[in-house]
Design an enzyme around this catalytic site. Sequence first.
Site, short mmCIF file in Angstrom:
data_model
loop_
_atom_site.label_atom_id
_atom_site.label_comp_id
_atom_site.label_asym_id
_atom_site.label_seq_id
_atom_site.Cartn_x
_atom_site.Cartn_y
_atom_site.Cartn_z
CB SER A 112 -145.23 47.26 1.44
OG SER A 112 -146.51 47.08 1.98
CE1 TYR A 168 -146.55 45.08 -3.44
CE2 TYR A 168 -147.53 44.75 -1.27
CZ TYR A 168 -147.00 45.59 -2.23
OH TYR A 168 -146.92 46.94 -1.98
N1 LIG Z 1 -150.56 52.30 -2.38
C1 LIG Z 1 -150.28 51.60 -1.31
O1 LIG Z 1 -151.16 51.41 -0.44
C2 LIG Z 1 -148.90 51.04 -1.11
C3 LIG Z 1 -148.57 50.51 0.14
C4 LIG Z 1 -147.31 50.00 0.37
C5 LIG Z 1 -146.37 50.02 -0.64
N2 LIG Z 1 -146.70 50.53 -1.86
C6 LIG Z 1 -145.65 50.53 -2.89
O2 LIG Z 1 -145.53 51.80 -3.45
C7 LIG Z 1 -145.00 51.71 -4.76
C8 LIG Z 1 -145.85 52.55 -5.70
O3 LIG Z 1 -147.16 52.02 -5.72
P1 LIG Z 1 -148.49 52.91 -5.90
O4 LIG Z 1 -149.42 52.56 -4.82
O5 LIG Z 1 -148.11 54.32 -6.12
O6 LIG Z 1 -149.08 52.21 -7.21
P2 LIG Z 1 -149.47 52.76 -8.64
O7 LIG Z 1 -150.22 54.04 -8.55
O8 LIG Z 1 -150.11 51.61 -9.31
O9 LIG Z 1 -148.05 53.09 -9.30
C9 LIG Z 1 -147.17 52.10 -9.74
C10 LIG Z 1 -146.12 52.77 -10.59
O10 LIG Z 1 -145.14 51.80 -10.99
C11 LIG Z 1 -145.04 51.79 -12.42
N3 LIG Z 1 -144.69 50.44 -12.86
C12 LIG Z 1 -145.41 49.31 -12.76
N4 LIG Z 1 -144.74 48.29 -13.32
C13 LIG Z 1 -143.57 48.80 -13.78
C14 LIG Z 1 -142.46 48.24 -14.46
N5 LIG Z 1 -142.41 46.94 -14.81
N6 LIG Z 1 -141.43 49.05 -14.77
C15 LIG Z 1 -141.47 50.37 -14.46
N7 LIG Z 1 -142.49 50.94 -13.82
C16 LIG Z 1 -143.52 50.17 -13.49
C17 LIG Z 1 -146.42 52.28 -12.91
O11 LIG Z 1 -146.40 52.83 -14.22
P3 LIG Z 1 -146.58 51.98 -15.58
O12 LIG Z 1 -147.84 51.20 -15.46
O13 LIG Z 1 -146.58 53.02 -16.66
O14 LIG Z 1 -145.37 51.10 -15.69
C18 LIG Z 1 -146.67 53.36 -11.87
O15 LIG Z 1 -145.95 54.53 -12.18
C19 LIG Z 1 -144.97 50.22 -5.08
O16 LIG Z 1 -143.67 49.71 -4.90
C20 LIG Z 1 -145.93 49.63 -4.08
O17 LIG Z 1 -145.66 48.27 -3.82
C21 LIG Z 1 -147.94 51.04 -2.12
#
Ligand SMILES: NC(=O)c1ccc[n+]([C@@H]2O[C@H](COP(=O)([O-])OP(=O)(O)OC[C@H]3O[C@@H](n4cnc5c(N)ncnc54)[C@H](OP(=O)(O)O)[C@@H]3O)[C@@H](O)[C@H]2O)c1
Length: 283
Positions: free
Chosen positions: A163, A180
Amino acid sequence: MVEAQLHDFPSLFSLEGKVAVVTGGSRGLGLSAASALLQAGASKVFISSRKAAACDAACKALNALPNLRPGAQAISVPADGATLEGVKHLLAQVSAQTDHVDILLANAGATWGEKFDTHPDSAFAKVMDLNVRGVFNLIREFAPLLQKRASVEDPSRVVITSSVAGLGVGTLGKQGTYGYSASKAAVLHLGRNLAVELGPRGITVNSICPGFFPSKMSNGLLDMAGGAEKLAKANPMRRLGRGEDIAGAVVFLTSRAGAHVNGAAIEIDGGALWQKGELHLKL
Ligand SMILES: NC(=O)c1ccc[n+]([C@@H]2O[C@H](COP(=O)([O-])OP(=O)(O)OC[C@H]3O[C@@H](n4cnc5c(N)ncnc54)[C@H](OP(=O)(O)O)[C@@H]3O)[C@@H](O)[C@H]2O)c1
């Protein structure tokens, strides 16, 4: 041979026949990436997250995409990426259905927002367990499968979702994301270490650093920061991230086009990170 390859542009971004594993693939950024991998030609994309129903639903949607190669499939493999037991379970499920993996997206992540004074130890640990320790366990456990078909000429790929919070300071104050932000900085540096360790084994390791993308994880913070429209206006590109922005970077890093990129961190944030140093002078 080399000259011929330079002219083989149509296949430069192809993932024809590749086998991929996407953690956190059931929604958000991981689902966008998985969709791109399949549409770029991957034959098997394993979708993992904790909830089986969510993985199944994502696979159903992916398998209904209109432009997949014949036989291409998304396969649901639920597992908890935060524990070694969960990672081993994931490896066992994947190993039962393929003898090799070409692409590993270590994308699952968690966050916690709370002010500094009461920021709990348990939340810090939870975030670190999935975002750092879980990523290390995942890459180590999958290394033998990644190595199976890997060569320096046609390397296997690991892409870590870090991130911009790992490059700059994360959210401070009421919803401080100290653990985080630290976890995303840690996993970036882990990626650089593993790039040098695994490069000679024919595996590249790179990171993507998204800015704000509306998703289940970020929506709460987006609302508290004044909403998507306000944040979009403040971005140098005047918008937030979209699925396609992730798709493009992931296909680049996992296709022949990105074969010599190793240990890199690609920011996908419209340039917002560099705005933080701006003096906001109005001349
Ligand atoms: N959205 C943003 O603005 C942003 C920015 C920078 C970085 N990121 C990074 O992008 C990645 C994806 O995030 P997102 O924004 O797409 O969030 P999201 O929609 O909340 O997706 C998170 C995913 O991770 C899974 N997950 C959570 N805990 C888990 C565990 N213990 N084991 C296996 N799977 C798990 C969730 O499914 P379950 O709940 O079914 O486990 C879901 O599929 C993350 O690493 C996040 O830090 C996001």
